[in-house]
Design a protein around this motif. Structure first.
Motif, PDB file in Angstrom:
ATOM      1  N   UNK A  58      36.454  32.629  40.078  1.00 39.66           N
ATOM      2  CA  UNK A  58      35.209  33.345  39.782  1.00 39.66           C
ATOM      3  C   UNK A  58      35.287  34.259  38.584  1.00 39.66           C
ATOM      4  N   UNK A  59      36.219  34.004  37.678  1.00 38.06           N
ATOM      5  CA  UNK A  59      36.369  34.876  36.515  1.00 38.06           C
ATOM      6  C   UNK A  59      35.118  34.862  35.646  1.00 38.06           C
ATOM      7  N   UNK A  60      34.848  36.007  35.029  1.00 39.38           N
ATOM      8  CA  UNK A  60      33.818  36.111  34.005  1.00 39.38           C
ATOM      9  C   UNK A  60      34.527  35.985  32.663  1.00 39.38           C
ATOM     10  N   UNK A  61      34.020  35.090  31.800  1.00 37.75           N
ATOM     11  CA  UNK A  61      34.712  34.803  30.546  1.00 37.75           C
ATOM     12  C   UNK A  61      34.032  35.490  29.364  1.00 37.75           C
ATOM     13  N   UNK A  62      34.840  35.751  28.349  1.00 39.63           N
ATOM     14  CA  UNK A  62      34.337  36.354  27.129  1.00 39.63           C
ATOM     15  C   UNK A  62      34.939  35.603  25.953  1.00 39.63           C
ATOM     16  N   UNK A  63      34.162  35.494  24.873  1.00 38.18           N
ATOM     17  CA  UNK A  63      34.647  34.825  23.671  1.00 38.18           C
ATOM     18  C   UNK A  63      35.478  35.793  22.856  1.00 38.18           C
ATOM     19  N   UNK A  96      38.069  31.265  24.816  1.00 38.92           N
ATOM     20  CA  UNK A  96      37.353  31.763  25.980  1.00 38.92           C
ATOM     21  C   UNK A  96      38.408  32.340  26.920  1.00 38.92           C
ATOM     22  N   UNK A  97      38.338  33.660  27.122  1.00 44.32           N
ATOM     23  CA  UNK A  97      39.348  34.323  27.959  1.00 44.32           C
ATOM     24  C   UNK A  97      38.680  34.948  29.170  1.00 44.32           C
ATOM     25  N   UNK A  98      39.449  35.023  30.245  1.00 46.09           N
ATOM     26  CA  UNK A  98      38.954  35.689  31.449  1.00 46.09           C
ATOM     27  C   UNK A  98      38.802  37.173  31.153  1.00 46.09           C
ATOM     28  N   UNK A  99      37.590  37.690  31.340  1.00 45.26           N
ATOM     29  CA  UNK A  99      37.332  39.099  31.052  1.00 45.26           C
ATOM     30  C   UNK A  99      37.678  39.972  32.256  1.00 45.26           C
ATOM     31  N   UNK A 100      37.321  39.531  33.441  1.00 48.57           N
ATOM     32  CA  UNK A 100      37.702  40.198  34.687  1.00 48.57           C
ATOM     33  C   UNK A 100      37.436  39.247  35.844  1.00 48.57           C
ATOM     34  N   UNK A 142      29.697  46.178  40.206  1.00 44.93           N
ATOM     35  CA  UNK A 142      29.702  46.399  38.756  1.00 44.93           C
ATOM     36  C   UNK A 142      31.034  45.951  38.179  1.00 44.93           C
ATOM     37  N   UNK A 143      31.026  45.625  36.921  1.00 43.64           N
ATOM     38  CA  UNK A 143      32.263  45.202  36.278  1.00 43.64           C
ATOM     39  C   UNK A 143      33.290  46.317  36.237  1.00 43.64           C
ATOM     40  N   UNK A 144      32.816  47.565  36.173  1.00 46.27           N
ATOM     41  CA  UNK A 144      33.741  48.697  36.134  1.00 46.27           C
ATOM     42  C   UNK A 144      34.574  48.778  37.415  1.00 46.27           C
ATOM     43  N   UNK A 145      33.949  48.521  38.552  1.00 46.48           N
ATOM     44  CA  UNK A 145      34.700  48.548  39.808  1.00 46.48           C
ATOM     45  C   UNK A 145      35.807  47.496  39.797  1.00 46.48           C
ATOM     46  N   UNK A 146      35.485  46.332  39.279  1.00 42.47           N
ATOM     47  CA  UNK A 146      36.483  45.266  39.208  1.00 42.47           C
ATOM     48  C   UNK A 146      37.628  45.664  38.294  1.00 42.47           C
ATOM     49  N   UNK A 147      37.320  46.183  37.137  1.00 34.31           N
ATOM     50  CA  UNK A 147      38.356  46.545  36.174  1.00 34.31           C
ATOM     51  C   UNK A 147      39.204  47.692  36.710  1.00 34.31           C
ATOM     52  N   UNK A 148      38.589  48.697  37.331  1.00 35.40           N
ATOM     53  CA  UNK A 148      39.361  49.804  37.911  1.00 35.40           C
ATOM     54  C   UNK A 148      40.342  49.273  38.943  1.00 35.40           C
ATOM     55  N   UNK A 149      39.884  48.336  39.783  1.00 37.92           N
ATOM     56  CA  UNK A 149      40.772  47.769  40.805  1.00 37.92           C
ATOM     57  C   UNK A 149      41.941  47.038  40.154  1.00 37.92           C
ATOM     58  N   UNK A 163      50.009  40.655  44.168  1.00 38.30           N
ATOM     59  CA  UNK A 163      49.799  40.049  42.853  1.00 38.30           C
ATOM     60  C   UNK A 163      48.305  39.940  42.562  1.00 38.30           C
ATOM     61  N   UNK A 164      47.911  40.444  41.402  1.00 38.17           N
ATOM     62  CA  UNK A 164      46.493  40.525  41.031  1.00 38.17           C
ATOM     63  C   UNK A 164      46.289  39.948  39.634  1.00 38.17           C
ATOM     64  N   UNK A 165      45.395  38.974  39.496  1.00 32.89           N
ATOM     65  CA  UNK A 165      45.084  38.510  38.131  1.00 32.89           C
ATOM     66  C   UNK A 165      44.210  39.537  37.430  1.00 32.89           C
ATOM     67  N   UNK A 166      44.419  39.712  36.149  1.00 32.71           N
ATOM     68  CA  UNK A 166      43.541  40.608  35.412  1.00 32.71           C
ATOM     69  C   UNK A 166      43.169  39.996  34.070  1.00 32.71           C
ATOM     70  N   UNK A 167      42.045  40.490  33.525  1.00 33.37           N
ATOM     71  CA  UNK A 167      41.514  39.920  32.299  1.00 33.37           C
ATOM     72  C   UNK A 167      41.592  40.864  31.119  1.00 33.37           C
ATOM     73  N   UNK A 168      40.815  40.544  30.101  1.00 35.42           N
ATOM     74  CA  UNK A 168      40.912  41.276  28.841  1.00 35.42           C
ATOM     75  C   UNK A 168      40.436  42.719  28.952  1.00 35.42           C
ATOM     76  N   UNK A 169      39.470  42.998  29.857  1.00 37.67           N
ATOM     77  CA  UNK A 169      39.008  44.381  30.011  1.00 37.67           C
ATOM     78  C   UNK A 169      40.138  45.254  30.531  1.00 37.67           C
TER      79      UNK A 169
END
Length: 976
Positions: free
Chosen positions: A599-604, A609-613, A621-628, A821-827
């Motif tokens: 379910x990743x959100x991608x960004x150019x 195309x990279x996983x953003x979060x 909100x995206x902020x909650x995801x990134x904080x986690x 283990x947690x995947x994380x994206x560019x944010x």
């Protein structure tokens, strides 16, 4: 309606269309212009500057007046020439460049203010007062600029691009082009014939009797033979718009512009044609004769009037007059009279002009004025000092013909004035491999055009070793033009030279008075020839007027430079259909499918195309995801795909020496099995790129670069290898796409990797910080492991062949589940690096130095390297701005990237600017927004409060200067 007999339209197929909301009927084979004339519509547009009424002026792509908008909604197409727009059922056209109705344009008030809008008025007017520019002048100019309007919607149609190769490219399908293509195709040579019209024939279709038999019969025979020749490609509706190096020509094929919608077809195709030889058979453009008020609807080129009569069976009026300085104007009168059009008079400026018909001929006369608000009603004719008014609804003007030389001049070859032809001619050789035939070469009669086309083909093929023979060609008219130059009619009224940009003879004279006499200055001072028609109907006339004023010949006066494109080309087709998601190639990371399944959100990011979060259920909100993701990485272990970092294998006996010269810091001394952070400078001494350099063997290094600079740095390194130091034994291989690389960061990073690494000691003692090694993972898969950190945590980067990246990510997530283990994206990647004070692309923006980054000591003084000497320039060393961190005094305030920094209480202007914010984010570790930025003397101002101002959004925030290292400033975690 003013339909005539004959013509090449299909009277059995009626087509309904609208113009400005009113319904009309035309026929298959009509253009929009011919259909409007057939419905007695002469007013089709307004002039750009003065908004004077304008009608159709020509019958081809040189049209300066009849520019319209076609279609509705997202297919709206502005600035289309009505003379080349094919009529189709349901065509919806509208006039443009007016406020209010076309017949009552409110902006026509500009015509009353014409004394204030003389040549160069914008240069003289908008300079003062200075304060008026942003508040008055610029907004006013922006509102008035342009002709048509855009729909502001995405283009729904598809476009394409392709490549073609041939022995001979023939540009133009008139008499010369047909003869050339026929001659060449019969040899078996690969031939391309391109013509912008939807019918082959060129001027043959516009004349009543150019051959000894109906021209359409001969054209049909030629087309039938063309269809039987597999080596010949005929490209109708195709404009060759530019000549480029190495025999390459750009062409646009309008595949579906003549249809209501393209359906499943592409609308247009962009072709790159590579030709061993080419022939320019583009014909000629008729020139007009300026006189007072010569721009009313109903006034047009005499040759165009003849084309409308013979090809489209239409006359612009029932009673017409002709103004000419040559025999060609009389031919128009004869053709119109033969179709029942009343000829009011033929006004011939030559005193000895003979009468050529039953109509009145006024020898030695000149048209000196006209009347008619929205269309011509009468003309003033002056002969021997006596003036009279003659009633007529249209006037055909013939002042001679200008060869279409644009393509032959695209390599900066200037045309040469030919006194005998009274025209500028191009010289063979201006564009390598391009020869010129027909009217484009000054061969004006049909017989000359046919012969020169065939001869040009024989000569062009001979150059490439192909023997060709002249074909049997039909007998054709070979009448001389007998032109006696008349460049403009003297008088007090405004005589229009450039109809699209509203340039008059008076403007040219003013340019002369104001010393704008060179043609390049004349062009820019008056805007002559700078519109969409590129001066096809005006440039030579203006040059002649200037020559008259300076007392020079036209050859001495010179010409402007012609540049591609020959006619306007849409931005969509220039992109070859690369719009929307196809704007540029998309590169997918090796873990793209796995990230997509999570379910990743991608960004150019660049082309990637990279996983953003990776949002989870309940995270609104995206902020909650990134904080986690940030907190999970710092508390446990996070995994991120960093394949997009540039990777270059540097191998050879001199690999270390090579890298010593490329990088500012030493690399040759790096031990095998270790990694070193590297800084690369540009030649001017500014910081360019950072990355790591790992030494896997005595003669092998692996260099990483930032994602954004992967391509440019590799090209730079290749340039250094091939051109600067070719004596070095070193080879470079870009392996960015070959290896999938994962960052594994956090306190549990080692525990997770121990579960996938095969029997290799990765303990702190066995594999210390900044170590690297070749090893295997997951039971024998070859891999590379680097102990490097981008986040300030215990971290590694593991690389495997790209095809296994997806599986490796899934495997590490599986075996690391109990470790969190947690995947994380560019944010999250950005937050982690900002919290650690790690410089990235925002800080390496091309205007920062090593000293500003706090890396001044990395520029070695013990060796030379690219940029090292210039980095020590006084101005570079004296720059007191350094990278520091910022926190808002009020934790609820944001930190804005791009905001400029000022001391508290100081005026927020350039003189007091002390730096700027480069990167900003919200830090869950700190509990507020944080930022990195450059501040004057920032390293000695910790604890001071400064103001970050964003005047574009009216924001101003007080920030406290802190260390750039928000997390673990001592750096102990990376060495645990």
């Amino acid at each position: 309606m003013t339909r005539l007999s004959g013509g090449l339209i299909d009277r059995h197929r009626s087509l309904n269309f609208t113009f400005n909301g009113k319904s009309y009927t035309g026929h298959a084979g009509d253009t929009l212009a011919s259909a409007l004339l057939a419905n007695d519509v002469r007013l089709m547009g307004r002039g750009f500057k003065y908004h004077r009424p304008r009608g159709v002026f020509t019958a081809g792509s040189e049209e300066p007046n009849a520019l319209v908008e076609l279609r509705q909604g997202n297919r709206q197409e502005p600035n289309t020439r009505a003379t080349v727009a094919e009529l189709f059922e349901g065509l919806d056209a509208r006039s443009q460049n007016h406020v209010g109705s076309l017949s009552f344009d409110l902006l026509a008030v500009n015509d009353l203010m014409s004394p204030f809008f003389a040549a160069g008025f914008y240069y003289k007017t908008f300079m003062w007062p200075k304060a008026f520019w942003e508040k008055l002048y610029e907004p006013m100019i922006r509102r008035a600029a342009g002709l048509g309007s855009l729909s502001m919607q995405a283009d729904p149609d598809a476009y394409d691009s392709g490549f073609l190769h041939c022995d001979l490219l023939v540009i133009g399908g008139g008499a010369a082009g047909l003869a050339a293509a026929l001659t060449a195709a019969r040899t078996g040579a690969r031939v391309i014939l391109a013509d912008e019209d939807f019918r082959l024939g060129g001027r043959l279709l516009a004349e009543s009797a150019p051959l000894d038999r109906p021209a359409t019969e001969w054209i049909a025979e030629v087309e039938a033979e063309f269809a039987s020749l597999p080596n010949l490609r005929v490209m109708r509706r195709t404009t060759v718009w530019g000549a480029f190096d190495h025999g390459i020509y750009g062409a646009v094929e309008r595949v579906a512009d003549h249809l209501p919608t393209p359906g499943k077809r592409v609308r247009q195709s962009l072709w790159r044609i590579t030709a061993k030889r080419a022939i320019l058979a583009a014909g000629a453009t008729e020139r007009h004769i300026p006189f007072a008020n010569n721009d009313r609807p109903g006034m047009m080129m005499a040759g165009a009037m003849r084309a409308y009569a013979n090809r489209w069976a239409v006359s612009p009026a029932k009673r017409v007059a002709i103004f000419t300085n040559n025999d060609d104007g009389h031919r128009t009168a004869a053709d119109l009279a033969a179709k029942g059009v009343e000829i009011a008079a033929v006004v011939d400026s030559r005193p000895d002009a003979p009468a050529r018909g039953s109509w009145r001929t006024i020898a030695g006369g000149m048209v000196t004025d006209s009347k008619g608000r929205l269309g011509l009603s009468k003309i003033e004719v002056t002969q021997n000092g006596r003036a009279e008014w003659i009633d007529c609804g249209a006037l055909g003007v013939s002042g001679g013909w200008n060869p279409n030389l644009h393509i032959a001049s695209h390599h900066r070859g200037r045309p040469v004035w030919n006194e005998a032809a009274q025209a500028f001619l191009a010289e063979d050789g201006n564009v390598a491999g391009l020869s010129i035939a027909g009217a484009a070469a000054g061969k004006g009669s049909t017989a000359q055009a046919l012969a020169s086309g065939a001869q040009a083909a024989v000569a062009a093929l001979a150059d490439i070793g192909i023997s060709a023979h002249l074909p049997d060609l039909p007998r054709a008219e070979d009448e001389a033009l007998n032109l006696r130059p008349l460049w403009h009619v003297p008088g007090k009224g405004r005589a229009w030279v450039d109809f699209q940009n509203d340039v008059t003879v008076k403007d040219v004279k003013l340019a002369y008075v104001e010393n704008m006499r060179p043609v390049e200055h004349l062009k820019r001072w008056t805007t002559l020839g700078m519109a969409t028609d590129q001066g096809k109907t005006s440039n030579v006339t203006a040059i002649a007027v200037m020559a008259e004023l300076t007392g020079q010949s036209l050859g001495q006066t010179g010409t402007t430079i012609f540049r591609p494109p020959y006619t306007p080309v849409s931005m969509s087709v220039l992109g070859g259909g690369d719009t929307g998601v196809h704007f540029r190639p998309r590169r997918l990371t090796p873990t793209h499918e796995w990230a997509k399944s999570q379910g990743a959100v991608f960004v150019e990011v660049g082309q990637w195309m990279r996983a953003q979060y990776f949002p989870r259920k309940g995270e609104t909100t995206w902020r909650r995801t990134v904080d986690r993701e940030v907190l999970a990485t710092r508390a446990g272990v996070g995994i991120c795909d960093v394949t997009t970092l540039g990777k270059v294998d540097v191998q050879g006996a001199d690999a270390g020496e090579f890298l010593d010269r490329v990088y500012a810091n030493a690399m040759k001394s790096l031990k095998v099995g270790m990694v070193r952070y590297g800084l690369m400078l540009r030649e001017d001494g500014f910081a360019w790129d950072d990355g790591t350099c790992a030494r896997l063997a005595e003669d092998q290094y692996v260099v990483t670069t930032t994602t954004a600079n992967a391509g440019t740095i590799y090209k730079h390194m290749e340039f250094c290898r091939q051109c600067l130091w070719p004596e070095l034994d070193v080879q470079l291989i870009s392996t960015t796409d070959a290896w999938a690389q994962m960052s594994v960061a956090g306190p549990h990073a080692r525990k997770l990797l121990e579960r996938v690494v095969d029997g290799f000691d990765i303990s702190n003692e066995g594999f210390p910080f900044m170590a690297c090694a070749n090893l295997t993972v997951c039971g024998g898969l070859r891999a590379r492991l680097f102990r490097i950190s981008f986040s300030g945590e215990l971290a590694y980067e593991v690389a495997v062949p790209a095809r296994y990246g997806n599986a490796l990510m899934a495997r590490m997530m599986q075996v690391g589940a109990d470790l969190g283990a947690t995947p994380y994206g560019t944010e999250t990647l950005g937050v982690l690096r900002i919290e650690k004070g790690h410089a990235a692309g925002n800080e390496l923006n091309g205007q920062t130095t090593a000293q500003m980054l706090g890396m001044g000591k990395m520029v070695s003084t013990r060796k030379d390297s690219i940029g090292a000497v210039l980095s020590r320039r006084e101005g570079m060393v004296a720059d007191r701005r350094v990278l520091v961190g910022f926190q808002p005094v009020d934790p609820a305030d944001p930190v804005m990237a791009g905001a400029h920094l000022f001391a508290e209480g100081a005026a927020q202007d350039t003189a007091n600017d002390q730096g700027w914010i480069t990167s900003a984010c919200y830090s869950p570790h700190v509990g507020s927004a944080i930022g990195l930025g450059y501040l004057v003397n920032g390293d000695s101002r910790k604890g001071e409060v400064v103001v970050a101002a964003n005047p574009l959004q009216g924001q101003s925030v007080r920030l406290r200067v802190v260390s750039a290292h928000f997390v673990d400033p001592e750096g102990g975690r990376v060495r645990d």
